[in-house]
Design an enzyme around this catalytic site. Sequence first.
Site, PDB file in Angstrom:
ATOM      1  CG  ASN A  49      19.733 -66.475 -15.559  1.00 27.47           C
ATOM      2  OD1 ASN A  49      19.692 -67.516 -16.204  1.00 27.47           O
ATOM      3  ND2 ASN A  49      18.696 -65.667 -15.441  1.00 27.47           N
ATOM      4  NE  ARG A 407      31.282 -69.920 -22.965  1.00 27.23           N
ATOM      5  CZ  ARG A 407      31.319 -68.887 -23.793  1.00 27.23           C
ATOM      6  NH1 ARG A 407      30.225 -68.260 -24.103  1.00 27.23           N
ATOM      7  NH2 ARG A 407      32.452 -68.487 -24.310  1.00 27.23           N
ATOM      8  CG  HIS A 437      23.526 -69.134 -32.578  1.00 33.17           C
ATOM      9  ND1 HIS A 437      22.481 -68.235 -32.592  1.00 33.17           N
ATOM     10  CD2 HIS A 437      23.508 -69.695 -31.348  1.00 33.17           C
ATOM     11  CE1 HIS A 437      21.874 -68.230 -31.428  1.00 33.17           C
ATOM     12  NE2 HIS A 437      22.474 -69.102 -30.652  1.00 33.17           N
ATOM     13  CG  HIS A 595      15.337 -68.239 -27.328  1.00 32.48           C
ATOM     14  ND1 HIS A 595      15.559 -68.996 -28.451  1.00 32.48           N
ATOM     15  CD2 HIS A 595      16.547 -68.070 -26.743  1.00 32.48           C
ATOM     16  CE1 HIS A 595      16.849 -69.289 -28.542  1.00 32.48           C
ATOM     17  NE2 HIS A 595      17.473 -68.738 -27.528  1.00 32.48           N
TER      18      HIS A 595
END
Length: 706
Positions: A49, A407, A437, A595
Amino acid sequence: MATEFNYKGKCYNRDLSWLLFNRRVIELANETTTPFLDRFQFLAIAANNLDEFYSVRVPSLQSQMELTKDGIEKKSGLHYSKILKQLHKRNEKNFQIQYSHFTGLSKQLPQEGLGKLTTYKQLDEHQREKADQVFDQRILPFLSFTSYESNYNLDYLKNKRMALAVRMKTKGKHLIRIIPVPLEIRRTIRLKFEEGIIYLRVEDLIRNNLHNLFDDGKVEDILTFRIIRDLDASLDVDKDDNNQDTVKNLRHYLADRERGRITMFAIEDLPDVQAKFIDEFRKKFKIDEQAVYRVPGPLDLTFLFALLKSWKKTKPQLVYPGFQARKWPTNRSMLQYLQDHDLLLQYPDDSFDQFLTFLREAIDNPNTVAIKQTIYRVADNSKVIELLKEAAQKGIEVTVMIELRARFDEANNLKVTGELEDAGCNIIFGKKYMKVHSKTCLVLTKDGVNPEGYVQIGTGNYNESTAKGFVDLSLFSSRKDYVSDLASFFNYLEQPGANPPKYKVLAASPHRIEDMVIQNIQKVKEYYLKTGQGHVFLKVNSLTDVDVIAAIYDAASVGVPFRIIVRGACCLKLGVCGPKENIVVSSVVGQFLEHSRIYAFYDEETALWISSADLMTRNMDNRVELAAPVLDSDMRRGLEHIIDVYAQDDVDGFFMNVEGKYFKYESPKGHSAQQTFLHELANQHETDGQFQRAWSRMLNWWHKHK
């Protein structure tokens, strides 16, 4: 419309808040409820992370400081230079905690029969001889070095690269030599002795065998270091360009990105590391002082991932127990069920294979005329991609919106683009200035003015690997309003100059999801003022959008209760809304990565939404996102059950206090959302030999259609 709000100083800085999230991940390595090997896993995840954080977020702050001449960040009211200093201080604290846990856990490895993580200096003479043989045979042939007397530059070292810097005196002069740690060799060398197995790090072995590499002078100082670079360079994908030009531009972008400025220069803090040499090295190679970290242990704890893979095979009792996710029954048709009913799945309790079943049935359905899908991140050797290719080869019109700017997935998405084009799929790259997205798939059985078919709208990526560890929601339906809206959505994506359409039931970014959230909060507020009833539940990965925060503050100031779960960065502050404030903020961090995004507004009607979008300005204004209301009554009950379970979580939940710090309850009631769902899964009754969802209507339908 957004509420007018002077937010200066009334919000936390996003990046400082994110480092507290990474600390929560680190702290799972110290939880007694976390299995032994998974404690190491969380330390490695936190390290991974942090790499991304210093590749993306820190460069963005540095750019803002330069562009504004150290201006003030409006949310926090802090100068950018002060934010960067606080980031450095907070991250140093994270390192101390992380490596304290690592040291303690490492000492327990021999007790668990997993060998010993050790250093060269701790080896006895016999062990050193064997280690030196390994160096000569397996490492030395791959070593190279660059000597510097002037023109100091590290441009050839790519992002995440580890190396040794050696200060030498040779032929009466001083020079610095850089030895990159070879990528061809695993970070740990496994050595087997009668007394047991030991693991030695490659960089440690190199450090202690420099005499075999250099015989032309005296080694005076050594640094073992690792660099993280600025990967925040932007990429514009022009929808008017042809695909070949876009792909070519992306390849150039990926090559150039690896040469960004150094944002983290991590040094293994060993006893013989001289501060004088660190300072000399930093100045010669023009490394910013704030980029330097002296790390109290092995650099880059992601090396644990490879070790854990083998350890978990030999010691499965030391990890979270496995579970059998729900799968769609092989003797039942999903599309037939969806003709009359909606379906809401929650991964990983529900298997991602059910989406593959959805696609497979769509391909085999003779009425299917088109399949349209967005792709952001997919697994290597993706089954989803294989099915889309098969659909195109069967003559179905397949359109895939691939986001090349996802990314760190750019290279894989380039590969996927080529495969799909070769199979005959129509590839589009979305909007020039906005990432797409959204997570959605549209199956059309009738196209045109009144389209018919099936939809899937989700909160997570089409990645069968991450779906095993990410908590996400996936909605399936054949409702005409959903189908019509998604047909308009894909038409919008396919036309470069098209304006966003008006939707019947869906909401889409840019802007409309933010408007929907704010309007619903205001609606709950009005209902609360009339009746004293009503509340709001929000579950997101990040909460940073100031307009949404302003709407929350406005409603909370009159007493509207908010239950907010934010896994990562949260800019909202507690204690700023006055005496009636009733906001509970927590971050659920546990076995799986949270998520899913849920927006729930309880007033006279109750609106329940799932979305691909976090409550961040980038998602609200600068991305193409989707949010879908859950309309089916049984699915709404299922989603409300999920909400209730998360709202009660006091085991995996870290709670925010008015100082912005996070704490855990000393005496929790024992409610873990993730473990509750697994418990419900394990205790479901079996019907016809298959795991079935416990919702009554689905079971009744299955029985009727035997």
